[in-house]
Each structure stands twice: as structure tokens, then as C-alpha cells.
Design an enzyme around this catalytic site. Structure first.
Site, PDB file in Angstrom:
ATOM      1  N   ARG A  92       0.852  -1.179   0.000  1.00  0.00           N
ATOM      2  CA  ARG A  92       0.000   0.000   0.000  1.00  0.00           C
ATOM      3  C   ARG A  92       0.889   1.229   0.000  1.00  0.00           C
ATOM      4  NH1 ARG A  92      -4.409  -0.885   4.087  1.00  0.00           N
ATOM      5  NH2 ARG A  92      -4.986  -2.395   2.488  1.00  0.00           N
TER       6      ARG A  92
ATOM      7  N   GLU B 128      -0.432  -7.313  -5.487  1.00  0.00           N
ATOM      8  CA  GLU B 128      -1.296  -6.158  -5.701  1.00  0.00           C
ATOM      9  C   GLU B 128      -0.723  -4.951  -4.966  1.00  0.00           C
ATOM     10  OE1 GLU B 128      -5.938  -5.787  -5.845  1.00  0.00           O
ATOM     11  OE2 GLU B 128      -5.305  -5.487  -3.770  1.00  0.00           O
TER      12      GLU B 128
END
Length: 227
Positions: A78, A140
Site C-alpha cells: 500500500r 497487488e
């Protein structure tokens, strides 16, 4: 597959998260060393634990022998940004890199989810060097502003409490707070130049190591967030 060695299975993902956190944090350092506004506020990362992987696999109908191919976020990073504009600058930087391959992008900022969720998701194929050779794994990367992340973290916590079935009142309030978070980002963008100038002055007045210590403390807070 039930009796797989999970520690061995997850090891390449742990390695990938560790390597990419260092690489992406170095981008921030390079901006700072060149006396430029950095689009990256801080970077966190995690690998899903076994129980979360099994739960999601069951929910999505993913067979355990297809985890490496069909579950894109076993490893996740993130990247936090101050401004929406920073997010797209980070996306541009990621597209220029040659140490991994972007295989999918999902812009939930331009096209937010019905719940109000906003973020930019990038799925990459990252080569990990193992003693057995090179192994490509899917990861991701989520890029968000601090406002987006605050909303998403709260929504995620509520999702656990209500198992995805929110009462109507909660749905309404989440929609309102998502709108408020979006408005906050919009207003901050309008005074971005003033904010960056103030931060530039602040960086000269506060010892650099104190600013860095503060950022490191912030980054560690986000390490336990689970998707």
C-alpha cells in the site's frame, strides 16, 4: 493441497514484499534528496496469512491448486499519498519500472465502487530470485490518499463485524463519509501549492532525522491492515 507447507509456500511472497518496500521507499528518498515534493508519503506491505487465504479462496471459489494464478493479492503493498495528483504520478513511476511487469490496473478513483471505496489498484508480476531459480508471483499494489485509506480501513473493519451485510443506516453513513473524504481530497488539491510550500519550509526547520523517524512510525502502524 490441504497439507501443503504454508511457510514454504508464502516465503516468496514475504521476500517480494520485503524487497519492494525497500525499492518503493527509496523513491521517496530520491525525491527528498533532490529537494522535490515526494508523491509517496509512506509504504506498507503484508502477506495474507493462511486463514485469510483459505477464507477468500472459499468465498471466491478458487481451488487451492490455483492460488498462485487466481489470487492476485496474497502479497500486497500500500502506497500512501497526500494528494490525488500524487497517486497518478506514482502510477506513472510504476509504469516506467523494468523490475516487474504490470498486468492489470483498476482505477477506483475515477470509477469508485458503489460503496464509496476509492483507490488505485495495480496488479504486477514480480520475479523473485530463489535458490531453485526465478519465480514469478502476482502482487497487488494499492495507491491511496490518507483520506481514502482512513475510509477504507473503517469500512473494512465494519465489513468484518457485519460479514458484508451492512444495516441500511450504516450503508447511508458510509456513503456520506465517502463523499466527505472525496471532498477533503478535492479541497486539499486546490491548496496543494500552499501546502507543499509550507512543508518545504518545515523540512528546513526540523532536523531531517526527526521527520524520518516520524514517517517510519507511521508506516509501521499500517503493517497489520488486512484486505
Amino acid at each position: 493441497m490441504e497439507d501443503r507447507n504454508w511457510k514454504l509456500f508464502l516465503a516468496p511472497y514475504e521476500q517480494a514484499v520485503s524487497e519492494l518496500k525497500v525499492k518503493l521507499r527509496s523513491i521517496r528518498t530520491q525525491y527528498q534528496e533532490n529537494n522535490l515534493h515526494t508523491p509517496i508519503e509512506f509504504v506498507t506491505g503484508r502477506v495474507k496469512p493462511k486463514d485469510s487465504i483459505l477464507t477468500k479462496a472459499k468465498l471466491r471459489g478458487i481451488s487451492l491448486d490455483r492460488l498462485e494464478n487466481d489470487m492476485q493479492d496474497i502479497a500486497g503493498l500500500r502506497i500512501m499519498c497526500q494528494f490525488v495528483e500524487d497517486i497518478y504520478e506514482v502510477i506513472h513511476l510504476l509504469r516506467q519500472r523494468t523490475d516487474f511487469k504490470i498486468i492489470q490496473e483498476r482505477d477506483y478513483i475515477a470509477n469508485s465502487k458503489a460503496s464509496g471505496y476509492r483507490s488505485y489498484h495495480v496488479v504486477i508480476e514480480y520475479p523473485v530470485q530463489l535458490i531453485t531459480g526465478e519465480k514469478n508471483i502476482l502482487m497487488e499494489i494499492q495507491i491511496r490518499t490518507l483520506a481514502m485509506n482512513f475510509w477504507a480501513t473503517i469500512e473494512h473493519s465494519l465489513n468484518y463485524k457485519y460479514d458484508g451485510e451492512f444495516p441500511e443506516e450504516i450503508n447511508t453513513r458510509l456513503a456520506l463519509t465517502a463523499e466527505a473524504a472525496s471532498l477533503l481530497d478535492e479541497e486539499m488539491s486546490k491548496i496543494r501549492d500552499e501546502i507543499q510550500e509550507a512543508q518545504h519550509l518545515f523540512s528546513y526547520r526540523v532536523p531531517h532525522h526527526l521527520v524520518e523517524d516520524e514517517k517510519m512510525n507511521e508506516s509501521e502502524v499500517g503493517e497489520t491492515h488486512e484486505d
